[in-house]
Design an enzyme around this catalytic site. Structure first.
Site, PDB file in Angstrom:
ATOM      1  N   HIS A  12       0.879  -1.194   0.000  1.00  0.00           N
ATOM      2  CA  HIS A  12       0.000   0.000   0.000  1.00  0.00           C
ATOM      3  C   HIS A  12       0.903   1.226   0.000  1.00  0.00           C
ATOM      4  O   HIS A  12       1.494   1.567   1.034  1.00  0.00           O
ATOM      5  CB  HIS A  12      -0.905   0.004   1.234  1.00  0.00           C
ATOM      6  CG  HIS A  12      -1.820   1.196   1.309  1.00  0.00           C
ATOM      7  ND1 HIS A  12      -3.139   1.090   1.677  1.00  0.00           N
ATOM      8  CD2 HIS A  12      -1.621   2.513   1.074  1.00  0.00           C
ATOM      9  CE1 HIS A  12      -3.698   2.287   1.662  1.00  0.00           C
ATOM     10  NE2 HIS A  12      -2.795   3.177   1.304  1.00  0.00           N
ATOM     11  N   HIS A  14       1.583   5.367  -1.691  1.00  0.00           N
ATOM     12  CA  HIS A  14       1.216   6.547  -2.487  1.00  0.00           C
ATOM     13  C   HIS A  14       2.480   7.140  -3.092  1.00  0.00           C
ATOM     14  O   HIS A  14       3.385   7.538  -2.351  1.00  0.00           O
ATOM     15  CB  HIS A  14       0.529   7.599  -1.604  1.00  0.00           C
ATOM     16  CG  HIS A  14      -0.728   7.097  -0.982  1.00  0.00           C
ATOM     17  ND1 HIS A  14      -1.963   7.251  -1.578  1.00  0.00           N
ATOM     18  CD2 HIS A  14      -0.945   6.407   0.159  1.00  0.00           C
ATOM     19  CE1 HIS A  14      -2.885   6.694  -0.807  1.00  0.00           C
ATOM     20  NE2 HIS A  14      -2.302   6.162   0.248  1.00  0.00           N
ATOM     21  N   LEU A  15       2.529   7.181  -4.424  1.00  0.00           N
ATOM     22  CA  LEU A  15       3.705   7.738  -5.092  1.00  0.00           C
ATOM     23  C   LEU A  15       3.441   9.104  -5.701  1.00  0.00           C
ATOM     24  O   LEU A  15       4.374   9.770  -6.147  1.00  0.00           O
ATOM     25  CB  LEU A  15       4.211   6.789  -6.183  1.00  0.00           C
ATOM     26  CG  LEU A  15       4.933   5.524  -5.724  1.00  0.00           C
ATOM     27  CD1 LEU A  15       5.362   4.672  -6.915  1.00  0.00           C
ATOM     28  CD2 LEU A  15       6.149   5.855  -4.853  1.00  0.00           C
ATOM     29  N   ARG A  16       2.155   9.513  -5.763  1.00  0.00           N
ATOM     30  CA  ARG A  16       1.812  10.811  -6.388  1.00  0.00           C
ATOM     31  C   ARG A  16       2.289  10.857  -7.848  1.00  0.00           C
ATOM     32  O   ARG A  16       2.448   9.818  -8.481  1.00  0.00           O
ATOM     33  CB  ARG A  16       2.381  12.002  -5.590  1.00  0.00           C
ATOM     34  CG  ARG A  16       2.207  11.907  -4.086  1.00  0.00           C
ATOM     35  CD  ARG A  16       0.767  11.824  -3.642  1.00  0.00           C
ATOM     36  NE  ARG A  16       0.667  11.977  -2.195  1.00  0.00           N
ATOM     37  CZ  ARG A  16      -0.318  11.498  -1.451  1.00  0.00           C
ATOM     38  NH1 ARG A  16      -1.306  10.819  -2.000  1.00  0.00           N
ATOM     39  NH2 ARG A  16      -0.340  11.692  -0.161  1.00  0.00           N
ATOM     40  N   ASN A  40      -5.178   7.251  -5.974  1.00  0.00           N
ATOM     41  CA  ASN A  40      -5.891   8.485  -5.620  1.00  0.00           C
ATOM     42  C   ASN A  40      -5.149   9.740  -6.069  1.00  0.00           C
ATOM     43  O   ASN A  40      -4.859  10.636  -5.291  1.00  0.00           O
ATOM     44  CB  ASN A  40      -6.204   8.538  -4.115  1.00  0.00           C
ATOM     45  CG  ASN A  40      -4.967   8.566  -3.235  1.00  0.00           C
ATOM     46  OD1 ASN A  40      -3.914   8.060  -3.608  1.00  0.00           O
ATOM     47  ND2 ASN A  40      -5.089   9.160  -2.055  1.00  0.00           N
ATOM     48  N   LYS A  98      -9.184  -0.505  -5.810  1.00  0.00           N
ATOM     49  CA  LYS A  98      -9.233   0.134  -4.493  1.00  0.00           C
ATOM     50  C   LYS A  98     -10.604   0.755  -4.243  1.00  0.00           C
ATOM     51  O   LYS A  98     -11.094   1.530  -5.062  1.00  0.00           O
ATOM     52  CB  LYS A  98      -8.162   1.216  -4.433  1.00  0.00           C
ATOM     53  CG  LYS A  98      -8.198   2.066  -3.178  1.00  0.00           C
ATOM     54  CD  LYS A  98      -7.593   1.354  -1.986  1.00  0.00           C
ATOM     55  CE  LYS A  98      -7.806   2.152  -0.714  1.00  0.00           C
ATOM     56  NZ  LYS A  98      -6.651   2.198   0.152  1.00  0.00           N
ATOM     57  N   HIS A 135     -10.338   0.806   1.871  1.00  0.00           N
ATOM     58  CA  HIS A 135     -10.118   1.796   2.934  1.00  0.00           C
ATOM     59  C   HIS A 135     -11.305   1.650   3.877  1.00  0.00           C
ATOM     60  O   HIS A 135     -12.400   2.111   3.583  1.00  0.00           O
ATOM     61  CB  HIS A 135     -10.028   3.219   2.375  1.00  0.00           C
ATOM     62  CG  HIS A 135      -9.744   4.246   3.434  1.00  0.00           C
ATOM     63  ND1 HIS A 135      -8.554   4.939   3.522  1.00  0.00           N
ATOM     64  CD2 HIS A 135     -10.496   4.670   4.477  1.00  0.00           C
ATOM     65  CE1 HIS A 135      -8.594   5.737   4.574  1.00  0.00           C
ATOM     66  NE2 HIS A 135      -9.767   5.606   5.160  1.00  0.00           N
ATOM     67  N   HIS A 173      -4.461  -0.831   5.958  1.00  0.00           N
ATOM     68  CA  HIS A 173      -4.054  -0.059   7.143  1.00  0.00           C
ATOM     69  C   HIS A 173      -5.014  -0.221   8.325  1.00  0.00           C
ATOM     70  O   HIS A 173      -5.637   0.734   8.786  1.00  0.00           O
ATOM     71  CB  HIS A 173      -3.840   1.421   6.825  1.00  0.00           C
ATOM     72  CG  HIS A 173      -4.854   2.082   5.926  1.00  0.00           C
ATOM     73  ND1 HIS A 173      -6.195   2.004   6.148  1.00  0.00           N
ATOM     74  CD2 HIS A 173      -4.697   2.822   4.807  1.00  0.00           C
ATOM     75  CE1 HIS A 173      -6.815   2.682   5.207  1.00  0.00           C
ATOM     76  NE2 HIS A 173      -5.938   3.181   4.381  1.00  0.00           N
ATOM     77  N   ASP A 245       1.511   2.590   3.546  1.00  0.00           N
ATOM     78  CA  ASP A 245       0.664   3.770   3.373  1.00  0.00           C
ATOM     79  C   ASP A 245       1.509   5.033   3.415  1.00  0.00           C
ATOM     80  O   ASP A 245       1.038   6.091   3.841  1.00  0.00           O
ATOM     81  CB  ASP A 245      -0.459   3.816   4.427  1.00  0.00           C
ATOM     82  CG  ASP A 245      -1.558   4.806   4.044  1.00  0.00           C
ATOM     83  OD1 ASP A 245      -1.588   5.233   2.870  1.00  0.00           O
ATOM     84  OD2 ASP A 245      -2.368   5.146   4.917  1.00  0.00           O
ATOM     85  N   HIS A 249       3.060  14.437   1.598  1.00  0.00           N
ATOM     86  CA  HIS A 249       2.499  15.773   1.362  1.00  0.00           C
ATOM     87  C   HIS A 249       3.628  16.745   1.671  1.00  0.00           C
ATOM     88  O   HIS A 249       4.449  16.477   2.565  1.00  0.00           O
ATOM     89  CB  HIS A 249       1.326  16.052   2.306  1.00  0.00           C
ATOM     90  CG  HIS A 249       0.134  15.175   2.079  1.00  0.00           C
ATOM     91  ND1 HIS A 249      -0.824  15.450   1.121  1.00  0.00           N
ATOM     92  CD2 HIS A 249      -0.263  14.036   2.672  1.00  0.00           C
ATOM     93  CE1 HIS A 249      -1.759  14.507   1.154  1.00  0.00           C
ATOM     94  NE2 HIS A 249      -1.442  13.624   2.081  1.00  0.00           N
TER      95      HIS A 249
END
Ligand code: NCD
Ligand code: ZN
Length: 343
Positions: A12, A14-16, A40, A98, A135, A173, A245, A249
Site C-alpha cells: 500500500h 502513495h507515489l503521487r 488516488n 481500491k 479503505h 491499514h 501507506d 504531502h
C-alpha cells in the site's frame, strides 16, 4: 548483528505524480522490490489505460538500474464498469482495485457512496480472482472519527464478506483490535499494517502539542489497539503484511490550519520495523511480514533477491526531510533512535 531476508514489498503506497513522484520514488525503490500503487491522484486512476500511463510515468522516474515493479490499481467509483475492470485485469494493466468510501481520506471525493452501486464490479472481481483493497472507514458525520473503522466492519465489510465469499479482500491499514479480530475471523480476507501505526498511538499525535506529521487516516488509536497491531504483525500469521501507506504531502500542506492526512515513512520503514520486531522478540517473523505473506495472498512469487539488515551500535542517520521539486517532505520520526539499517 545481521539479518538477511527476501527483498520486501510494500502492499500500500502513495507515489503521487510529477515532481513529487520524482523526489520520493528513490526512497521506496532503495529497499522494496514491488509496491501496490494507490490510484488516488487528482483526477483518480479509473481506467486500465490511465493505470498503464501512470505506470509509465513511474517507470520513467525510476533511479538508474532500479528493478522496482509498480503494481497498479484502479480507483473504484459509482460508475466503474465491470467489463472494463475485467479487461484491465486480463491485459495485465492492474493487480487490484481500491475502494474508497466517498470522503474518507485525501483525494477520495470520487469514492463510492453506496456499496450497492458497485456490486456488479465486485461480483465480476470475485469471479476473475481480482483482489479488492478497502479503505475501511465509514464517513457518516454522525460517527466519531475514532470509531469509523469498527463501524465500517460491522455495517459494510462483514455484510459484503458474507454476500461475496469468493472475493479476495485486503483491509488496508488496519488500526484497531476490532480490525485484527475481524480479519482473523474472516475467510479470504487479509490486512495490511502500516509502519507508523505499529509505533504511534493517539497520544503521540495529540499530547504536548498537535503533531501534524503524525496525522493520517485512519487516525492513530489508543495504545491497546497499537499493541494488538504489533501482535498481529509479529505473529507470523499469513493474513497480515506490510503496507506502509507512505503518503507524502509537502510540509506547508501538513503544517497548516487544515493539514493533509498522510505519514511519509518510505525512507526509514525497514529500520523502524526491525526495531519493532526485535523489541517484540520476533525478528524471525520480519521476513514473513515484509516479504512473504503479501505475495502469497496476492498469488505472486516472493522476490528472488535478498536484502541484509545490519544492527549498528550508534544511531543510523537518516534525513529529517526529503527535498522534492514539489517542496520538502518530512520523514516519519519514530520518536526513538534507529540502529538497524539496510546495508
Ligand atoms: C492518504 C493520502 O495522503 O493519499 N492519506 C492517509 O492519511 N493515509 C490516503 C489514504 O490512504 O487514506
Ligand atoms: Zn493510503
Amino acid at each position: 548483528m545481521k539479518l538477511t531476508i527476501t527483498r520486501p514489498d510494500d502492499w500500500h503506497l502513495h507515489l503521487r505524480d510529477g515532481d513529487m513522484l520524482k523526489g520520493i520514488l528513490p526512497e521506496t525503490t532503495r529497499d522494496f522490490g514491488r509496491a501496490i500503487i494507490m490510484p488516488n491522484l487528482v483526477p483518480p486512476v479509473v481506467t486500465g489505460v490511465q493505470a498503464t500511463a501512470y505506470r509509465g510515468r513511474i517507470q520513467a522516474a525510476l533511479p538508474k538500474g532500479s528493478r522496482f515493479t509498480p503494481l497498479m490499481t484502479l480507483y473504484l467509483t459509482n460508475t466503474t464498469n465491470a467489463d472494463d475492470v475485467a479487461a484491465a485485469h486480463a491485459f495485465g494493466q492492474i493487480t487490484a482495485v481500491k475502494l474508497y468510501p466517498a470522503g474518507a481520506t485525501t483525494n477520495s471525493d470520487s469514492g463510492v457512496t453506496d456499496i450497492e452501486k458497485v456490486m456488479p464490479v465486485l461480483e465480476k472481481m470475485a469471479e476473475i480472482g481480482l483482489p479488492l483493497c478497502v479503505h475501511g472507514e465509514v464517513t457518516y458525520p454522525s460517527v466519531d472519527i475514532f470509531d469509523r473503522e469498527a463501524v465500517f466492519i460491522e455495517r459494510v465489510l462483514a455484510p459484503l464478506r458474507t454476500r461475496l465469499p469468493a472475493l479476495k479482500i485486503i483491509m488496508e491499514h488496519v488500526t484497531t483490535e476490532d480490525g485484527v479480530d475481524y480479519v482473523n475471523s474472516a475467510k479470504n480476507t487479509a490486512a495490511t499494517l502500516t509502519t507508523h501505526h505499529l509505533i504511534i498511538n493517539r497520544n503521540h499525535l495529540l499530547v504536548g502539542g498537535i503533531k501534524p506529521h503524525y496525522y493520517c487516516l485512519p487516525i492513530a488509536k489508543r495504545e491497546a489497539h497499537r499493541l494488538a497491531l504489533v501482535n498481529a504483525a509479529t505473529s507470523g500469521n499469513p493474513k497480515f503484511f506490510l503496507g506502509t501507506d507512505s503518503a507524502p504531502h509537502s510540509d506547508p500542506a501538513k503544517e497548516s490550519a487544515c493539514g493533509c492526512a498522510g505519514v511519509f515513512s518510505a525512507t526509514n520503514t525497514m529500520s523502524c520495523l526491525a526495531h519493532v520486531f526485535e523489541n517484540a522478540g520476533a525478528l524471525d517473523k520480519l521476513e514473513a511480514f515484509t516479504s512473504l505473506n503479501g505475495p502469497a495472498f496476492y498469488g505472486l512469487p516472493p522476490n528472488a533477491d535478498k536484502i541484509t539488515l545490519t544492527k549498528q551500535t550508534t544511531p543510523v542517520p537518516y534525513p529529517a526531510k526529503i527535498e522534492t521539486g514539489a517542496g520538502p517532505v518530512t520523514v516519519f520520526d519514530p520518536g526513538f533512535p534507529l540502529y538497524w539499517h539496510v546495508a
